[in-house]
Design a protein around this motif. Structure first.
Motif, PDB file in Angstrom:
ATOM      1  N   ASN A  24       0.835  -1.188   0.000  1.00 26.73           N
ATOM      2  CA  ASN A  24       0.000   0.000   0.000  1.00 26.73           C
ATOM      3  C   ASN A  24       0.883   1.256   0.000  1.00 26.73           C
ATOM      4  O   ASN A  24       0.694   2.152  -0.827  1.00 26.73           O
ATOM      5  CB  ASN A  24      -0.916  -0.031   1.229  1.00 26.73           C
ATOM      6  CG  ASN A  24      -2.058   0.939   1.160  1.00 26.73           C
ATOM      7  OD1 ASN A  24      -2.102   1.817   0.324  1.00 26.73           O
ATOM      8  ND2 ASN A  24      -2.991   0.775   2.066  1.00 26.73           N
ATOM      9  N   ARG A  44     -12.812  -0.087   4.017  1.00 22.70           N
ATOM     10  CA  ARG A  44     -11.740   0.850   4.342  1.00 22.70           C
ATOM     11  C   ARG A  44     -12.064   1.645   5.603  1.00 22.70           C
ATOM     12  O   ARG A  44     -13.224   1.840   5.946  1.00 22.70           O
ATOM     13  CB  ARG A  44     -11.516   1.791   3.173  1.00 22.70           C
ATOM     14  CG  ARG A  44     -11.059   1.017   1.940  1.00 22.70           C
ATOM     15  CD  ARG A  44     -10.999   1.888   0.754  1.00 22.70           C
ATOM     16  NE  ARG A  44      -9.640   2.363   0.611  1.00 22.70           N
ATOM     17  CZ  ARG A  44      -9.224   3.056  -0.428  1.00 22.70           C
ATOM     18  NH1 ARG A  44     -10.047   3.374  -1.389  1.00 22.70           N
ATOM     19  NH2 ARG A  44      -7.988   3.451  -0.495  1.00 22.70           N
ATOM     20  N   HIS A  45     -11.005   2.116   6.242  1.00 24.82           N
ATOM     21  CA  HIS A  45     -11.161   2.923   7.451  1.00 24.82           C
ATOM     22  C   HIS A  45     -12.054   4.135   7.210  1.00 24.82           C
ATOM     23  O   HIS A  45     -12.848   4.514   8.063  1.00 24.82           O
ATOM     24  CB  HIS A  45      -9.785   3.419   7.938  1.00 24.82           C
ATOM     25  CG  HIS A  45      -8.932   2.334   8.482  1.00 24.82           C
ATOM     26  ND1 HIS A  45      -8.081   1.608   7.693  1.00 24.82           N
ATOM     27  CD2 HIS A  45      -8.794   1.867   9.736  1.00 24.82           C
ATOM     28  CE1 HIS A  45      -7.455   0.725   8.447  1.00 24.82           C
ATOM     29  NE2 HIS A  45      -7.871   0.865   9.689  1.00 24.82           N
TER      30      HIS A  45
END
Length: 142
Positions: A24, A44-45
């Protein structure tokens, strides 16, 4: 299950978590998407209730990241639990550091954003090509 097999599964799944961070941060998104099963789900966060499903959509989501953003994902406190010979799950903590990439080659990066702590809850599956993420669910801690 033999304790050596159990330990090998824990190592393989822990390695996936570390690979995710390195790939990432290196913007190696094709390799990153390959860490997931073809039907995997990624939460995703920034959108913990929205699933991104499958390799193509996961890859497309990562490719949408701003090209001038640099990230550094620090993964800690990884706890892998082996469910059986073909599945496992884990939890880990993440600290995300980010900044803008310098516009000139020799320039220093811009000022860093405030560190953002979060957590991941993962499910893993054993595939013909090894252990993969079946589901990765991230959320910010604060």
């Amino acid at each position: 299950m033999h304790s050596d097999d159990h330990a090998a599964i824990e190592r393989a799944c822990s390695r996936l978590i570390a690979q995710y961070a390195y790939l990432n941060d290196g913007r190696r998104f094709e390799e990153l998407a390959a860490l997931f099963t073809p039907d995997a789900l990624l939460f995703r966060h920034s959108a913990p209730d929205t699933a991104i499903a499958g390799h193509d959509d996961i890859l497309a989501a990562f490719r949408k990241r701003p090209a001038d953003m640099m990230t550094f994902h620090l993964c800690t406190d990884v706890i892998v639990t082996v469910d059986d010979a073909t599945s496992a799950h884990a939890q880990s903590r993440i600290l995300l550091l980010s900044t803008k990439r310098p516009s000139e080659e020799d320039a220093a990066p811009g000022p860093a954003e405030a560190p953002v702590p979060g957590v991941f809850h993962d499910r893993f599956s054993l595939t013909e090509s090894g252990w993969k993420f079946a589901e990765r669910r991230g959320s910010f801690w604060i």
